[in-house]
Enzyme design. Structure first.
Site, mmCIF file in Angstrom:
data_model
loop_
_atom_site.group_PDB
_atom_site.id
_atom_site.type_symbol
_atom_site.label_atom_id
_atom_site.label_comp_id
_atom_site.label_asym_id
_atom_site.label_seq_id
_atom_site.Cartn_x
_atom_site.Cartn_y
_atom_site.Cartn_z
ATOM 1 N N HIS A 1 0.650 -1.062 -0.217
ATOM 2 C CA HIS A 1 -0.302 -0.062 0.203
ATOM 3 C C HIS A 1 0.895 1.678 0.337
ATOM 4 O O HIS A 1 -0.046 2.423 -0.556
ATOM 5 C CB HIS A 1 -0.990 0.043 1.348
ATOM 6 C CG HIS A 1 -0.282 0.384 2.667
ATOM 7 N ND1 HIS A 1 0.240 -0.946 2.596
ATOM 8 C CD2 HIS A 1 -0.346 1.024 3.146
ATOM 9 C CE1 HIS A 1 0.668 -0.631 4.221
ATOM 10 N NE2 HIS A 1 0.439 0.896 4.478
HETATM 11 C C1 UD1 Z 1 -1.763 5.375 5.917
HETATM 12 C C2 UD1 Z 1 -1.073 5.743 6.279
HETATM 13 C C3 UD1 Z 1 -0.208 5.268 6.268
HETATM 14 C C4 UD1 Z 1 -0.279 3.703 6.790
HETATM 15 C C5 UD1 Z 1 -1.892 3.195 6.076
HETATM 16 C C6 UD1 Z 1 -1.911 1.598 6.596
HETATM 17 C C7 UD1 Z 1 -0.328 8.078 6.897
HETATM 18 C C8 UD1 Z 1 -0.121 9.379 6.075
HETATM 19 N N1 UD1 Z 1 -0.564 7.403 5.625
HETATM 20 O O1 UD1 Z 1 -2.451 5.709 4.024
HETATM 21 O O2 UD1 Z 1 0.917 5.343 7.391
HETATM 22 O O3 UD1 Z 1 0.431 2.230 6.612
HETATM 23 O O4 UD1 Z 1 -2.869 3.865 6.130
HETATM 24 O O5 UD1 Z 1 -3.013 0.983 6.100
HETATM 25 O O6 UD1 Z 1 -1.697 8.771 6.984
HETATM 26 N N2 UD1 Z 1 -10.289 4.329 1.352
HETATM 27 C C9 UD1 Z 1 -10.493 3.461 1.562
HETATM 28 N N3 UD1 Z 1 -10.998 3.040 2.753
HETATM 29 C C10 UD1 Z 1 -10.558 3.647 4.095
HETATM 30 C C11 UD1 Z 1 -9.747 4.580 3.905
HETATM 31 C C12 UD1 Z 1 -8.294 3.828 2.734
HETATM 32 O O7 UD1 Z 1 -11.401 3.493 0.452
HETATM 33 O O8 UD1 Z 1 -11.130 2.539 4.812
HETATM 34 C C13 UD1 Z 1 -8.972 4.962 0.056
HETATM 35 C C14 UD1 Z 1 -9.014 6.261 0.206
HETATM 36 O O9 UD1 Z 1 -9.876 5.381 -1.832
HETATM 37 C C15 UD1 Z 1 -7.699 6.897 0.141
HETATM 38 C C16 UD1 Z 1 -6.915 5.361 0.152
HETATM 39 O O10 UD1 Z 1 -7.558 4.157 0.672
HETATM 40 O O11 UD1 Z 1 -7.744 7.524 -0.633
HETATM 41 C C17 UD1 Z 1 -5.795 6.338 1.162
HETATM 42 O O12 UD1 Z 1 -6.230 5.656 2.411
HETATM 43 P P1 UD1 Z 1 -5.447 7.472 3.333
HETATM 44 O O13 UD1 Z 1 -5.705 6.971 5.110
HETATM 45 O O14 UD1 Z 1 -4.989 8.816 2.872
HETATM 46 O O15 UD1 Z 1 -3.793 6.466 3.356
HETATM 47 P P2 UD1 Z 1 -3.321 5.340 3.245
HETATM 48 O O16 UD1 Z 1 -2.929 5.050 2.102
HETATM 49 O O17 UD1 Z 1 -4.140 4.172 3.882
HETATM 50 N N1 UDP Z 2 -3.198 -6.227 8.066
HETATM 51 C C1 UDP Z 2 -5.056 -7.245 8.780
HETATM 52 N N2 UDP Z 2 -5.497 -7.506 7.398
HETATM 53 C C2 UDP Z 2 -5.033 -7.181 6.733
HETATM 54 C C3 UDP Z 2 -3.435 -6.428 6.039
HETATM 55 C C4 UDP Z 2 -3.067 -6.115 7.741
HETATM 56 O O1 UDP Z 2 -4.922 -7.192 9.929
HETATM 57 O O2 UDP Z 2 -5.901 -7.262 5.605
HETATM 58 C C5 UDP Z 2 -2.551 -6.131 9.908
HETATM 59 C C6 UDP Z 2 -0.866 -6.725 10.164
HETATM 60 O O3 UDP Z 2 -1.980 -7.647 10.849
HETATM 61 C C7 UDP Z 2 -1.059 -5.249 11.310
HETATM 62 C C8 UDP Z 2 -1.234 -3.958 10.732
HETATM 63 O O4 UDP Z 2 -2.504 -4.413 9.658
HETATM 64 O O5 UDP Z 2 -1.563 -5.701 12.253
HETATM 65 C C9 UDP Z 2 -0.003 -3.281 9.224
HETATM 66 O O6 UDP Z 2 -1.029 -2.617 8.838
HETATM 67 P P1 UDP Z 2 -0.757 -1.787 7.619
HETATM 68 O O7 UDP Z 2 -0.010 -2.911 6.837
HETATM 69 O O8 UDP Z 2 -2.031 -0.735 6.837
HETATM 70 O O9 UDP Z 2 -0.107 -0.729 8.412
HETATM 71 P P2 UDP Z 2 1.936 0.008 8.419
HETATM 72 O O10 UDP Z 2 2.402 -0.751 9.876
HETATM 73 O O11 UDP Z 2 2.273 -0.254 6.776
HETATM 74 O O12 UDP Z 2 1.651 1.343 8.743
#
Ligand code: UD1
Ligand code: UDP
Length: 365
Positions: free
Chosen positions: A206
């Site tokens: 992601h």
């Molecule tokens: C965010 C965090 C990242 C973390 C990740 C974990 C920041 C800058 N980024 O990234 O550090 O590793 O979460 O998963 O805070 N969206 C949905 N549904 C949701 C959430 C998001 O559809 O419930 C989609 C939307 O199109 C959104 C995109 O995902 O624009 C990105 O979501 P966002 O929270 O901005 O950043 P992540 O890539 O999820």
């Molecule tokens: N995770 C989960 N389901 C998924 C993918 C990840 O429960 O489909 C959990 C994973 O075990 C870990 C956390 O989500 O505990 C990590 O989150 P993510 O990779 O979204 O964020 P990051 O750690 O990169 O910020």
């Protein structure tokens, strides 16, 4: 009773706050106020974790949703300021490095409320990562910094953070993993997805540098295309990544790969089970690098750097960047049983939250 405000917003925050919340309730010295900013809002990115991790319904749900960095951060700040003024907490706890973490820290700082940062000091030294900016800024205004590995102390020291603010307590994410491991073992996800123990590769991606970049994303699909000819690949797909597959018109390319299973993101217990039984994990997640290290499961991280060096130095993690040949070569080595072995880092013993709450009691009670 002293009020402690705990802020979560995105998927990786929930498993970090859960053990801390549990420990606070157990100690009964603080009144917890749980805030969910709503940065992540899909049931499969949010509600499922409250259920799996037995977290109560948040006291406040701010519903900020998605947006640009400035929009999202600003929306959290505006909504949180109101809550913090109204509730006047004695201390604010933030975890990790997402936009909600930074926003909450800035608001608390301007209201002169002490800030506690859990998972402080991690540095990738790559300022193109939004999380690196969030980490640097949050740490610079935090009053107590709880670190997961010794690299955190070195980084914070180099940035001039006073030694007495830094506490090496272990890793709350691993507290959750150890607490829920047995329960996760009862998950039926393997049979639901027709997977066999140690006969599949688990993938998550992601990071914008991988999935928002057309060239890099295409390269990664080439890697997955190769690996799925050798072993089934399961890919619980993050909403950002799902969106980019459509944006780049890669849907049919992905669908034609019969060994690659794309599924919605799965809950915490199911994901633990998937990790525990994987032959190989390919990821760009921060947390998954740590969880695979704690579980001794081979992990290849599709990034040029990591803010979690202990997972490379003593864990099962290896950085492989975005080089197609390198990733395939390293993957095949693991599939052939030539993976790197590893050890569990110091203090990743399931007691980090206990240590954190002890320090909080000394400082704030
Ligand atoms: C965010 C965090 C990242 C973390 C990740 C974990 C920041 C800058 N980024 O990234 O550090 O590793 O979460 O998963 O805070 N969206 C949905 N549904 C949701 C959430 C998001 O559809 O419930 C989609 C939307 O199109 C959104 C995109 O995902 O624009 C990105 O979501 P966002 O929270 O901005 O950043 P992540 O890539 O999820
Ligand atoms: N995770 C989960 N389901 C998924 C993918 C990840 O429960 O489909 C959990 C994973 O075990 C870990 C956390 O989500 O505990 C990590 O989150 P993510 O990779 O979204 O964020 P990051 O750690 O990169 O910020």
């Amino acid at each position: 009773m002293k009020k402690i405000l705990l802020v979560v917003g995105a998927r990786p925050n929930f498993m970090k706050i859960a053990p801390v919340y549990r420990e606070i309730v157990k100690g009964n010295h603080f009144e917890p106020i749980l805030i969910h900013t709503g940065q992540h809002y899909d049931d499969k990115m949010s509600k499922i974790f409250f259920d799996d991790l037995e977290l109560p319904k948040p006291d406040f749900y701010l519903g900020v949703g998605s947006g640009s960095h400035a929009q999202q951060t600003a929306k959290v700040m505006i909504a949180l300021e109101e809550v913090m003024i109204d509730k006047a907490p004695d201390v604010v706890v933030v975890v990790g490095d997402v936009n909600s973490t930074l926003a909450a820290s800035v608001v608390a700082s301007k209201l002169h409320i002490p800030i506690v940062h859990i998972e402080a000091g991690l540095r990738s030294f790559d300022r193109t990562m939004p999380e690196e900016i969030n980490r640097l800024l949050t740490d610079s205004i935090s009053d107590l910094l709880f670190i997961t590995e010794e690299s955190g102390r070195v980084n914070l020291r180099n940035e001039g953070v006073a030694e007495e603010k830094i506490h090496f307590v272990g890793n709350v994410m691993i507290d959750s993993l150890l607490y829920y491991k047995d329960k996760a073992a009862t998950s039926t996800i393997l049979s639901e997805l027709k997977l066999v123990n140690k006969e599949y590769t688990l993938v998550t991606l992601h990071r914008p540098s991988n999935v928002d970049d057309h060239e890099n994303f295409r390269k990664i699909i080439r890697v997955l295309a190769e690996i799925q000819t050798r072993i089934p690949v399961i890919f619980p797909i993050h909403p950002r990544t799902r969106k980019m597959i459509h944006t780049f018109g890669l849907d049919s390319r992905v669908e034609e790969l019969s060994g690659l299973q794309l599924v919605d993101p799965v809950g915490y217990l199911d994901f633990l089970k998937l990790m525990m039984h994987a032959k190989l994990v390919l990821t760009d997640s921060g947390g998954i690098q740590e969880e695979t290290t704690a579980l001794s499961i081979p992990c290849l991280t599709l990034r040029e750097n990591t803010e979690r060096p202990v997972t490379i130095e003593i864990g099962t993690n290896k950085l492989v960047g975005a080089d197609v040949d390198r990733i395939i070569q390293e993957s095949l080595a693991i599939l052939d049983g030539r993976g790197k072995s590893g050890n569990v880092p110091p203090l990743w013993d399931g007691k980090a939250a206990e240590r954190i709450v002890q320090v909080l009691m000394q400082k704030f009670i």
